[in-house]
Design an enzyme around this catalytic site. Sequence first.
Site, PDB file in Angstrom:
ATOM      1  N   ARG A   5      47.911  41.540  61.105  1.00 11.94           N
ATOM      2  CA  ARG A   5      48.261  42.709  60.303  1.00 11.94           C
ATOM      3  C   ARG A   5      48.017  44.009  61.053  1.00 11.94           C
ATOM      4  O   ARG A   5      48.280  45.086  60.505  1.00 11.94           O
ATOM      5  CB  ARG A   5      47.397  42.711  59.043  1.00 11.94           C
ATOM      6  CG  ARG A   5      48.146  42.372  57.765  1.00 11.94           C
ATOM      7  CD  ARG A   5      47.122  42.445  56.664  1.00 11.94           C
ATOM      8  NE  ARG A   5      47.639  42.533  55.329  1.00 11.94           N
ATOM      9  CZ  ARG A   5      47.794  41.486  54.534  1.00 11.94           C
ATOM     10  NH1 ARG A   5      47.605  40.276  54.948  1.00 11.94           N
ATOM     11  NH2 ARG A   5      48.182  41.673  53.288  1.00 11.94           N
ATOM     12  N   ARG A  59      47.913  49.531  49.621  1.00 16.92           N
ATOM     13  CA  ARG A  59      48.325  48.381  50.436  1.00 16.92           C
ATOM     14  C   ARG A  59      49.658  48.670  51.124  1.00 16.92           C
ATOM     15  O   ARG A  59      49.869  48.305  52.282  1.00 16.92           O
ATOM     16  CB  ARG A  59      48.420  47.123  49.566  1.00 16.92           C
ATOM     17  CG  ARG A  59      47.034  46.564  49.243  1.00 16.92           C
ATOM     18  CD  ARG A  59      47.051  45.615  48.074  1.00 16.92           C
ATOM     19  NE  ARG A  59      47.858  44.447  48.271  1.00 16.92           N
ATOM     20  CZ  ARG A  59      48.408  43.748  47.283  1.00 16.92           C
ATOM     21  NH1 ARG A  59      48.239  44.125  46.027  1.00 16.92           N
ATOM     22  NH2 ARG A  59      49.113  42.688  47.532  1.00 16.92           N
ATOM     23  N   LYS A  88      56.353  36.097  51.032  1.00 19.43           N
ATOM     24  CA  LYS A  88      55.799  35.243  52.095  1.00 19.43           C
ATOM     25  C   LYS A  88      55.162  33.991  51.497  1.00 19.43           C
ATOM     26  O   LYS A  88      55.451  32.878  51.937  1.00 19.43           O
ATOM     27  CB  LYS A  88      54.766  36.022  52.928  1.00 19.43           C
ATOM     28  CG  LYS A  88      55.339  37.254  53.625  1.00 19.43           C
ATOM     29  CD  LYS A  88      54.353  37.883  54.593  1.00 19.43           C
ATOM     30  CE  LYS A  88      53.156  38.551  53.950  1.00 19.43           C
ATOM     31  NZ  LYS A  88      53.445  39.755  53.158  1.00 19.43           N
ATOM     32  N   ARG A  90      46.193  38.421  40.193  1.00 20.95           N
ATOM     33  CA  ARG A  90      45.399  38.968  41.294  1.00 20.95           C
ATOM     34  C   ARG A  90      44.979  40.393  40.976  1.00 20.95           C
ATOM     35  O   ARG A  90      45.822  41.224  40.653  1.00 20.95           O
ATOM     36  CB  ARG A  90      46.231  38.968  42.588  1.00 20.95           C
ATOM     37  CG  ARG A  90      46.094  37.713  43.406  1.00 20.95           C
ATOM     38  CD  ARG A  90      47.025  37.718  44.579  1.00 20.95           C
ATOM     39  NE  ARG A  90      46.829  38.845  45.491  1.00 20.95           N
ATOM     40  CZ  ARG A  90      47.431  38.952  46.664  1.00 20.95           C
ATOM     41  NH1 ARG A  90      48.270  38.000  47.060  1.00 20.95           N
ATOM     42  NH2 ARG A  90      47.223  39.995  47.435  1.00 20.95           N
ATOM     43  N   ARG A 109      54.366  39.679  39.975  1.00 23.97           N
ATOM     44  CA  ARG A 109      53.346  38.699  40.390  1.00 23.97           C
ATOM     45  C   ARG A 109      52.024  38.938  39.655  1.00 23.97           C
ATOM     46  O   ARG A 109      51.299  37.987  39.353  1.00 23.97           O
ATOM     47  CB  ARG A 109      53.137  38.804  41.915  1.00 23.97           C
ATOM     48  CG  ARG A 109      52.190  37.758  42.476  1.00 23.97           C
ATOM     49  CD  ARG A 109      52.211  37.744  43.986  1.00 23.97           C
ATOM     50  NE  ARG A 109      51.577  38.919  44.575  1.00 23.97           N
ATOM     51  CZ  ARG A 109      51.591  39.219  45.872  1.00 23.97           C
ATOM     52  NH1 ARG A 109      52.230  38.436  46.724  1.00 23.97           N
ATOM     53  NH2 ARG A 109      50.988  40.277  46.344  1.00 23.97           N
TER      54      ARG A 109
END
Length: 190
Positions: A89, A146, A14, A134, A128
Site C-alpha cells: 500500500r 482511507r 478486491k 466493518r 458493504r
Amino acid sequence: MKYYILFGPPGAGKGTQAGAMVENYHLCHLSTGELLRSEIAAGTPLGLQAKQLIEKGCLVPDEVVEGMIETQFDTVKGVEGFLLDGFPRTVAQAEALEGILAARGEVLTGVVSLMIPDEMVHERIAHRAQIEGRADDACPEIVDNRIRTYHEKTEPLIAFYRKIGKYHEIDGAGTVDEVRARIASLVETL
Ligand code: AMP
C-alpha cells in the site's frame, strides 16, 4: 509460484474478486486487512496497536505488514501461488516486497488493478457497511481518510509497477461476473 497483487482503491471489489481467483488458480489469499482484523479479534498487542490506526483510517506501519506477509510466505504450503490483497500500500512496502521475493528466488507475476471512480468507492463502501459491519466502513470521516490515504500513499504504486512492466489495469465497474471475466482474460496472459 505465482505472485499476484490485487490492487485498487478501497471498495473496488478486491475481496469479492479474490475468492474466484484463489479457486481458479489454486492460490492463497493474503489480505493484510483480514490478517489485521484477526489480530484485533484475538486481542493481541499487534491487534491493539493496529486497531487505533485502522479506526482512524490510517495505515499501520510498513514493518508490521511486511512481517506478516513474510510469515505467510514461510508457512503456507500446498498452493500454486499467492494473491496479495491490500498489500503493498506504499512504495516502501512495494520495495520491501521486491526484496522479499528476490531473497526467495521468486518474482512478481503481475499487478491486477481494479479501477473505479471515487464516487463509486463511496457507494460500494456504504453498501458493504450494511452487509459486513466493518467499523471502518460505517463512518464517513474514516472512509474519506482511507480514500485520501489511497491517493497520497498507494496510488504512486501505479507508476512504480508501470515502470517495471508489471501493472495491468481493468475496469472494476459492472457486475461481479463481468469483472470476474475481465480478470480471467487478463490472468491468462500473465
Ligand atoms: P483493507 O481490509 O485492505 O481495507 O484494510 C483495512 C485497514 O487495515 C486499512 O485501512 C489500514 O488501516 C490497514 N491495512 C491493511 N493493509 C495494510 C497495509 N498493506 N499497510 C498498512 N495498513 C494496512
